[in-house]
Design a protein around this motif. Sequence first.
Motif, PDB file in Angstrom:
ATOM      1  N   ALA A 183       0.879  -1.230   0.141  1.00 48.32           N
ATOM      2  CA  ALA A 183      -0.086   0.064  -0.056  1.00 48.32           C
ATOM      3  C   ALA A 183       0.790   1.271  -0.076  1.00 48.32           C
ATOM      4  O   ALA A 183       0.288   2.374   0.194  1.00 48.32           O
ATOM      5  N   ASP A 184       2.146   1.275   0.085  1.00 48.33           N
ATOM      6  CA  ASP A 184       3.223   2.291  -0.306  1.00 48.33           C
ATOM      7  C   ASP A 184       3.096   3.028   1.359  1.00 48.33           C
ATOM      8  O   ASP A 184       3.381   4.403   1.236  1.00 48.33           O
ATOM      9  N   VAL A 185       2.651   2.357   2.245  1.00 51.27           N
ATOM     10  CA  VAL A 185       2.501   3.032   3.611  1.00 51.27           C
ATOM     11  C   VAL A 185       4.241   3.092   4.107  1.00 51.27           C
ATOM     12  O   VAL A 185       4.443   4.112   4.841  1.00 51.27           O
ATOM     13  N   ILE A 186       4.816   2.024   4.023  1.00 53.12           N
ATOM     14  CA  ILE A 186       6.220   1.971   4.474  1.00 53.12           C
ATOM     15  C   ILE A 186       7.280   1.817   3.380  1.00 53.12           C
ATOM     16  O   ILE A 186       6.850   1.454   1.815  1.00 53.12           O
ATOM     17  N   GLY A 187       8.801   2.098   3.283  1.00 53.05           N
ATOM     18  CA  GLY A 187       9.321   1.844   2.236  1.00 53.05           C
ATOM     19  C   GLY A 187      10.193   0.366   2.245  1.00 53.05           C
ATOM     20  O   GLY A 187      10.060  -0.360   3.297  1.00 53.05           O
ATOM     21  N   TRP A 188      11.090   0.199   1.384  1.00 49.25           N
ATOM     22  CA  TRP A 188      11.550  -1.262   1.456  1.00 49.25           C
ATOM     23  C   TRP A 188      12.669  -1.241   2.632  1.00 49.25           C
ATOM     24  O   TRP A 188      12.710  -2.516   3.064  1.00 49.25           O
ATOM     25  N   GLY A 189      13.262  -0.166   2.956  1.00 47.42           N
ATOM     26  CA  GLY A 189      14.174  -0.440   4.172  1.00 47.42           C
ATOM     27  C   GLY A 189      13.278  -0.844   5.382  1.00 47.42           C
ATOM     28  O   GLY A 189      13.646  -1.534   6.275  1.00 47.42           O
ATOM     29  N   ALA A 190      12.143  -0.249   5.678  1.00 46.95           N
ATOM     30  CA  ALA A 190      11.512  -0.703   6.816  1.00 46.95           C
ATOM     31  C   ALA A 190      10.953  -2.079   6.702  1.00 46.95           C
ATOM     32  O   ALA A 190      10.833  -2.673   7.627  1.00 46.95           O
TER      33      ALA A 190
END
Length: 128
Positions: free
Chosen positions: A91-98
């Motif tokens: 849902a693009d709430v967090i990024g790949w790093g998170a």
Amino acid sequence: MADFGKLAILAILVSAGIVLQILACALYNNWWPMLTVLTYVMLPMPLLFFVGSDAFSLFSETGNSWVDATKFLTGASAVGCIAIPSILKHADVIGWGALAMELSSFIIFVTAIVCYIRINTEDEYSMF
């Protein structure tokens, strides 16, 4: 002294999992990944309520319905530990790093649980 080393490794693993969990939120200034803490809290609840101190019944092949329900609820909570960060990333709430830190935290927690089970099966650390 070797027994103390086993407990120290277990404590370090749990601490590293908690640190990764907090860093996944703090570094990216987004606290949505902290939702997985709810599943970490709910994960041992079926074991505590339905099985109690008879942990060896989880590994048996008997047809006890309470043990089967415990296995199902624990498995559903474990899947939630992976699904929540994945859904948040989709849902693009967090990024790949998170997402990477959340999944790394889950792997470290699973490693700590496996280490705890191995330590607890030895006679010196038997709590029950």
